[in-house]
Design a protein around this motif. Structure first.
Motif, PDB file in Angstrom:
ATOM      1  N   TRP A 134     -44.742 -59.139   2.324  1.00 43.26           N
ATOM      2  CA  TRP A 134     -44.534 -60.617   2.168  1.00 43.26           C
ATOM      3  C   TRP A 134     -43.126 -61.022   1.904  1.00 43.26           C
ATOM      4  O   TRP A 134     -42.681 -62.192   2.193  1.00 43.26           O
ATOM      5  N   GLU A 135     -42.507 -60.349   0.940  1.00 45.53           N
ATOM      6  CA  GLU A 135     -41.110 -60.670   0.632  1.00 45.53           C
ATOM      7  C   GLU A 135     -40.031 -60.875   1.787  1.00 45.53           C
ATOM      8  O   GLU A 135     -39.316 -61.788   2.028  1.00 45.53           O
ATOM      9  N   GLU A 136     -40.298 -59.898   2.818  1.00 42.23           N
ATOM     10  CA  GLU A 136     -39.619 -60.171   3.956  1.00 42.23           C
ATOM     11  C   GLU A 136     -40.211 -61.221   5.121  1.00 42.23           C
ATOM     12  O   GLU A 136     -39.271 -61.961   5.359  1.00 42.23           O
ATOM     13  N   LYS A 137     -41.293 -61.340   5.132  1.00 44.05           N
ATOM     14  CA  LYS A 137     -41.905 -62.590   5.591  1.00 44.05           C
ATOM     15  C   LYS A 137     -41.438 -63.846   5.173  1.00 44.05           C
ATOM     16  O   LYS A 137     -40.972 -64.826   5.754  1.00 44.05           O
ATOM     17  N   ALA A 138     -41.136 -63.758   3.812  1.00 46.20           N
ATOM     18  CA  ALA A 138     -40.278 -65.071   3.153  1.00 46.20           C
ATOM     19  C   ALA A 138     -38.926 -65.239   3.547  1.00 46.20           C
ATOM     20  O   ALA A 138     -38.621 -66.568   3.799  1.00 46.20           O
ATOM     21  N   TRP A 139     -38.081 -64.247   3.778  1.00 44.96           N
ATOM     22  CA  TRP A 139     -36.788 -64.153   3.996  1.00 44.96           C
ATOM     23  C   TRP A 139     -36.633 -64.672   5.160  1.00 44.96           C
ATOM     24  O   TRP A 139     -36.143 -65.361   5.610  1.00 44.96           O
ATOM     25  N   ASP A 140     -37.883 -64.229   6.391  1.00 43.42           N
ATOM     26  CA  ASP A 140     -37.591 -64.712   7.682  1.00 43.42           C
ATOM     27  C   ASP A 140     -37.878 -66.136   7.600  1.00 43.42           C
ATOM     28  O   ASP A 140     -37.150 -66.794   8.726  1.00 43.42           O
ATOM     29  N   ARG A 141     -39.069 -66.870   6.828  1.00 43.05           N
ATOM     30  CA  ARG A 141     -38.946 -67.974   6.826  1.00 43.05           C
ATOM     31  C   ARG A 141     -37.681 -68.953   6.330  1.00 43.05           C
ATOM     32  O   ARG A 141     -37.297 -70.045   7.000  1.00 43.05           O
ATOM     33  N   LEU A 142     -37.113 -68.236   5.327  1.00 39.91           N
ATOM     34  CA  LEU A 142     -36.080 -68.982   4.705  1.00 39.91           C
ATOM     35  C   LEU A 142     -34.837 -69.160   5.394  1.00 39.91           C
ATOM     36  O   LEU A 142     -34.290 -70.097   5.828  1.00 39.91           O
ATOM     37  N   ARG A 143     -34.688 -67.929   6.334  1.00 45.62           N
ATOM     38  CA  ARG A 143     -33.419 -67.825   7.502  1.00 45.62           C
ATOM     39  C   ARG A 143     -33.860 -68.916   8.452  1.00 45.62           C
ATOM     40  O   ARG A 143     -32.695 -69.102   9.242  1.00 45.62           O
ATOM     41  N   SER A 144     -35.078 -69.196   8.697  1.00 41.41           N
ATOM     42  CA  SER A 144     -35.330 -70.149   9.911  1.00 41.41           C
ATOM     43  C   SER A 144     -35.313 -71.467   9.649  1.00 41.41           C
ATOM     44  O   SER A 144     -35.691 -72.337  10.294  1.00 41.41           O
ATOM     45  N   GLN A 145     -35.004 -71.985   8.078  1.00 42.66           N
ATOM     46  CA  GLN A 145     -35.297 -73.395   7.895  1.00 42.66           C
ATOM     47  C   GLN A 145     -34.344 -74.115   8.352  1.00 42.66           C
ATOM     48  O   GLN A 145     -32.929 -73.728   8.616  1.00 42.66           O
ATOM     49  N   ILE A 146     -34.336 -75.617   8.355  1.00 39.91           N
ATOM     50  CA  ILE A 146     -33.276 -76.501   8.878  1.00 39.91           C
ATOM     51  C   ILE A 146     -32.312 -76.820   7.826  1.00 39.91           C
ATOM     52  O   ILE A 146     -32.027 -77.966   7.289  1.00 39.91           O
ATOM     53  N   ARG A 147     -31.388 -75.755   7.834  1.00 42.47           N
ATOM     54  CA  ARG A 147     -30.149 -75.672   6.988  1.00 42.47           C
ATOM     55  C   ARG A 147     -29.480 -74.526   7.266  1.00 42.47           C
ATOM     56  O   ARG A 147     -30.015 -73.393   7.822  1.00 42.47           O
ATOM     57  N   PRO A 148     -28.105 -74.668   6.694  1.00 43.97           N
ATOM     58  CA  PRO A 148     -27.131 -73.298   7.214  1.00 43.97           C
ATOM     59  C   PRO A 148     -27.937 -72.116   6.313  1.00 43.97           C
ATOM     60  O   PRO A 148     -28.310 -72.335   5.034  1.00 43.97           O
ATOM     61  N   ARG A 149     -27.813 -70.973   6.945  1.00 41.55           N
ATOM     62  CA  ARG A 149     -28.412 -69.823   6.205  1.00 41.55           C
ATOM     63  C   ARG A 149     -27.590 -69.587   5.087  1.00 41.55           C
ATOM     64  O   ARG A 149     -26.582 -69.580   4.961  1.00 41.55           O
TER      65      ARG A 149
END
Length: 352
Positions: free
Chosen positions: A17-32
């Motif tokens: 789940w932590e890795e899924k969270a990172w995937d979502r965070l990296r895909s959000q509409i802002r610079p990574r």
């Protein structure tokens, strides 16, 4: 519940789940990476809560109160009766923790783990007194091993019940107890093996002579009691406090309930250190709220391998630092849940 049952109920945070969270965070509409440590906190929350949509809006701080026999050694600038007086101020909503918790939308519950005075049964306090203050650690053990275990279970059961029955999803821990920086210093000295003078702060503002006396008292407590750093309950029983036992239990209870917990400063982190020495995976659910002005605090969070969220030059206790940092942990949960991904928003991802 027995202590072994509690310890066995704690599972690590979910790395998938932590890795899924990172995937979502990296895909959000802002610079990574643009939200810095908030992203790290958000990913950890995802792993703790097993969710990409955590709701941490129901916040509760447990302020554990207890007195210490070592106060008779002159290690504090305040007399012991101030503990009960401050508990009354918490109940009335006048104190620092009352104001800061209200500011961030957190509830506060004060727990009498071992105040020396008889508190009125009419006060809005969790009456869980294990004893009327601990014994003087400079002369012998603070409490029995059985009392230490009872104190841990008090804290754990309060958090687990609040999570299960009342829907609280984010917890904070705080303390009240005149002279409690002395046992906290003894705890970190026992676990770290560092010289006592390097770990001893000035608590409520003692002068140079009182500071030297405090160093001697902690050294004497360690010499008299010989706490075993490989046995966290032994350390707690010999040189700890009733409220420190409750603080340790609160961390274990949050871990068992799979909810985040934010510890306050020096005393609350001493409790967290005991908890994480008992069950190392409890650390998966723990945030350290702030860098206390107490000199031994850096050694504590170094032993935990966690970085404090805030550094505001605070050294009060009560849960004040936890209250402020809880708002940022809640914000991290909102970052994970509410910021749209490029796909969800229909925005072109340039990979920035």
């Amino acid at each position: 519940m027995e202590l072994q049952q509690l310890m066995a109920a704690i599972e690590p945070a979910d790395k998938a789940w932590e890795e899924k969270a990172w995937d979502r965070l990296r895909s959000q509409i802002r610079p990574r990476g643009s939200l810095g440590r908030l992203e790290e906190m958000a990913a950890r929350v995802g792993g703790m809560c097993r969710s990409l949509a955590p709701d941490l809006s129901r916040k509760l701080i447990f302020t554990m109160a207890g007195d210490h026999g070592v106060a008779e050694e002159g290690v504090s600038a305040y007399p012991q009766e101030v503990t009960a007086q401050m508990v009354f101020s918490f109940v009335q909503g006048w104190a620092s923790i009352s104001v800061l918790a209200s500011h961030v939308g957190a509830d506060v519950r004060v727990v009498d783990c071992g105040v020396a005075a008889d508190l009125s049964p009419e006060w809005a306090v969790e009456h869980r007194k294990i004893g009327k203050g601990t014994a003087n650690i400079a002369q012998g053990p603070a409490m029995s091993r059985e009392e230490a275990q009872r104190g841990i279970l008090v804290g754990a059961e309060l958090v687990m019940q609040a999570a299960r029955d009342e829907g609280y999803s984010l917890f904070g821990t705080g303390d009240m107890g005149i002279a409690n920086t002395t046992p906290s210093t003894a705890i970190v000295a026992a676990f770290s093996g560092r010289p006592v003078a390097e770990l001893t702060g000035r608590g409520t503002g003692i002068d140079d002579e009182a500071w030297k006396r405090k160093v001697q008292v902690v050294e004497q407590a360690l010499e008299v009691n010989r706490p075993d750093p490989k046995d966290p309950v032994d350390v707690l029983a010999k040189v700890g406090g009733f409220e420190i036992a409750g603080l340790a239990g609160a961390v274990l209870g949050a871990a068992a309930a799979k909810v985040p917990v934010v510890c306050d400063g020096f005393i609350a982190t001493a409790g967290a250190l005991v908890a994480c020495r008992l069950v190392p995976t409890a650390k998966d659910y723990l945030f350290v709220s702030h860098k206390s002005q107490e000199v031994g605090h850096a050694v504590m969070y170094g032993l935990l391998g966690l970085e404090p969220i805030l550094d505001l030059g605070m050294r009060l206790g009560e849960g004040t630092g936890a209250a402020l940092a809880m708002s940022l942990v809640e914000a991290a949960g909102k970052v994970l849940r509410d910021i749209k991904t490029f796909e969800e928003a229909g925005v072109t991802d340039t990979g920035h």
